[in-house]
Scaffold this motif. Structure first.
Motif, mmCIF file in Angstrom:
data_model
loop_
_atom_site.group_PDB
_atom_site.id
_atom_site.type_symbol
_atom_site.label_atom_id
_atom_site.label_comp_id
_atom_site.label_asym_id
_atom_site.label_seq_id
_atom_site.Cartn_x
_atom_site.Cartn_y
_atom_site.Cartn_z
ATOM 1 N N THR A 128 -41.009 -5.534 25.014
ATOM 2 C CA THR A 128 -41.486 -4.926 26.260
ATOM 3 C C THR A 128 -41.974 -6.034 27.182
ATOM 4 O O THR A 128 -42.193 -7.176 26.736
ATOM 5 C CB THR A 128 -42.650 -3.947 25.993
ATOM 6 O OG1 THR A 128 -43.775 -4.691 25.507
ATOM 7 C CG2 THR A 128 -42.249 -2.855 25.014
ATOM 8 N N ARG A 129 -42.180 -5.703 28.455
ATOM 9 C CA ARG A 129 -42.670 -6.706 29.410
ATOM 10 C C ARG A 129 -44.047 -7.215 28.990
ATOM 11 O O ARG A 129 -44.333 -8.408 29.096
ATOM 12 C CB ARG A 129 -42.734 -6.118 30.812
ATOM 13 C CG ARG A 129 -41.354 -5.894 31.413
ATOM 14 C CD ARG A 129 -41.416 -5.209 32.746
ATOM 15 N NE ARG A 129 -42.010 -6.084 33.734
ATOM 16 C CZ ARG A 129 -42.399 -5.702 34.941
ATOM 17 N NH1 ARG A 129 -42.255 -4.460 35.315
ATOM 18 N NH2 ARG A 129 -42.916 -6.553 35.795
ATOM 19 N N LYS A 130 -44.895 -6.312 28.498
ATOM 20 C CA LYS A 130 -46.240 -6.701 28.079
ATOM 21 C C LYS A 130 -46.173 -7.637 26.879
ATOM 22 O O LYS A 130 -46.866 -8.665 26.835
ATOM 23 C CB LYS A 130 -47.075 -5.468 27.742
ATOM 24 C CG LYS A 130 -48.499 -5.781 27.373
ATOM 25 C CD LYS A 130 -49.311 -4.536 27.120
ATOM 26 C CE LYS A 130 -50.740 -4.920 26.753
ATOM 27 N NZ LYS A 130 -51.571 -3.783 26.468
ATOM 28 N N GLN A 131 -45.320 -7.309 25.888
ATOM 29 C CA GLN A 131 -45.181 -8.152 24.702
ATOM 30 C C GLN A 131 -44.630 -9.526 25.054
ATOM 31 O O GLN A 131 -45.094 -10.552 24.546
ATOM 32 C CB GLN A 131 -44.265 -7.484 23.676
ATOM 33 C CG GLN A 131 -44.854 -6.277 23.002
ATOM 34 C CD GLN A 131 -43.823 -5.534 22.156
ATOM 35 O OE1 GLN A 131 -42.639 -5.529 22.462
ATOM 36 N NE2 GLN A 131 -44.300 -4.911 21.073
ATOM 37 N N SER A 132 -43.649 -9.557 25.955
ATOM 38 C CA SER A 132 -43.064 -10.846 26.330
ATOM 39 C C SER A 132 -44.061 -11.689 27.124
ATOM 40 O O SER A 132 -44.100 -12.908 26.969
ATOM 41 C CB SER A 132 -41.764 -10.649 27.113
ATOM 42 O OG SER A 132 -42.006 -9.993 28.327
ATOM 43 N N LYS A 187 -38.583 -21.063 42.909
ATOM 44 C CA LYS A 187 -39.579 -21.068 41.857
ATOM 45 C C LYS A 187 -39.430 -19.814 40.999
ATOM 46 O O LYS A 187 -39.249 -18.726 41.512
ATOM 47 C CB LYS A 187 -40.975 -21.097 42.475
ATOM 48 C CG LYS A 187 -42.086 -21.128 41.475
ATOM 49 C CD LYS A 187 -43.430 -21.184 42.163
ATOM 50 C CE LYS A 187 -44.557 -21.132 41.158
ATOM 51 N NZ LYS A 187 -45.857 -21.146 41.813
ATOM 52 N N LEU A 188 -39.499 -20.007 39.707
ATOM 53 C CA LEU A 188 -39.434 -18.898 38.769
ATOM 54 C C LEU A 188 -40.859 -18.626 38.309
ATOM 55 O O LEU A 188 -41.453 -19.430 37.588
ATOM 56 C CB LEU A 188 -38.539 -19.270 37.584
ATOM 57 C CG LEU A 188 -38.103 -18.166 36.651
ATOM 58 C CD1 LEU A 188 -37.352 -17.068 37.406
ATOM 59 C CD2 LEU A 188 -37.229 -18.729 35.559
ATOM 60 N N ASP A 229 -40.183 -11.104 32.409
ATOM 61 C CA ASP A 229 -39.109 -10.113 32.534
ATOM 62 C C ASP A 229 -37.826 -10.604 31.858
ATOM 63 O O ASP A 229 -37.144 -9.851 31.160
ATOM 64 C CB ASP A 229 -38.829 -9.788 34.005
ATOM 65 C CG ASP A 229 -39.939 -8.989 34.655
ATOM 66 O OD1 ASP A 229 -40.768 -8.405 33.923
ATOM 67 O OD2 ASP A 229 -39.981 -8.950 35.903
ATOM 68 N N LEU A 230 -37.490 -11.866 32.079
ATOM 69 C CA LEU A 230 -36.276 -12.429 31.479
ATOM 70 C C LEU A 230 -36.386 -12.507 29.955
ATOM 71 O O LEU A 230 -35.414 -12.236 29.243
ATOM 72 C CB LEU A 230 -35.992 -13.815 32.070
ATOM 73 C CG LEU A 230 -35.595 -13.829 33.551
ATOM 74 C CD1 LEU A 230 -35.570 -15.253 34.087
ATOM 75 C CD2 LEU A 230 -34.249 -13.152 33.745
ATOM 76 N N ILE A 231 -37.583 -12.867 29.465
ATOM 77 C CA ILE A 231 -37.795 -12.899 28.011
ATOM 78 C C ILE A 231 -37.634 -11.502 27.438
ATOM 79 O O ILE A 231 -37.016 -11.303 26.391
ATOM 80 C CB ILE A 231 -39.188 -13.480 27.674
ATOM 81 C CG1 ILE A 231 -39.243 -14.970 28.039
ATOM 82 C CG2 ILE A 231 -39.521 -13.279 26.195
ATOM 83 C CD1 ILE A 231 -40.635 -15.572 27.990
#
Length: 126
Positions: A54-58, A37-38, A45-47
């Motif tokens: 950034t992780r927050k923006q993605s 499962k993803l 994180d991948l985006i």
């Protein structure tokens, strides 16, 4: 009558049930377990890696995308995801079903469900 003792009205204590030996679980390995499962955080994180965000923006972008897709489905629109497939809302007819265990016939009301049709390119790639 002399020599006779009064019977106790209290019940004799019950014997504790014998403890059955339980198998001790094997120690858990320190390495993380790989799952099929993803999760949302992994997707974010991948985006972030692919887009330079950034992780927050993605994560916010992913949440907004899901919200837009849900709103479109709720309004009856078909959502096409290129390379992935198409999401749509389908009407289900009322029908008679059978309750498991009792074999009692029940009426299942009409409703809606989300249908997904896989894109040909993805189907061929699998």
């Amino acid at each position: 009558m002399p020599g006779m003792t009064k019977k106790s009205t209290k019940a004799a204590p019950k014997a504790a049930p014998k403890a059955t030996p339980k198998a001790t679980p094997a120690p858990v390995a320190a390495a993380p377990v790989e799952r099929n499962k993803l999760a949302k955080t992994q997707l974010a994180d991948l985006i972030a890696e692919k887009s330079g965000l950034t992780r927050k923006q993605s994560s916010e972008m992913f949440d907004a995308t899901v919200e837009i897709i849900l709103d479109a489905l709720k309004s009856g629109k078909v959502v096409g995801l290129p390379g992935l497939g198409t999401l749509s809302v389908k009407e289900t007819a009322a029908r008679t079903g059978v309750r498991p265990g009792t074999s009692e016939k029940i009426q299942i009301p009409a409703g809606k469900k989300v249908a997904f049709k896989v894109a040909v390119t993805l189907k061929d790639a699998l």
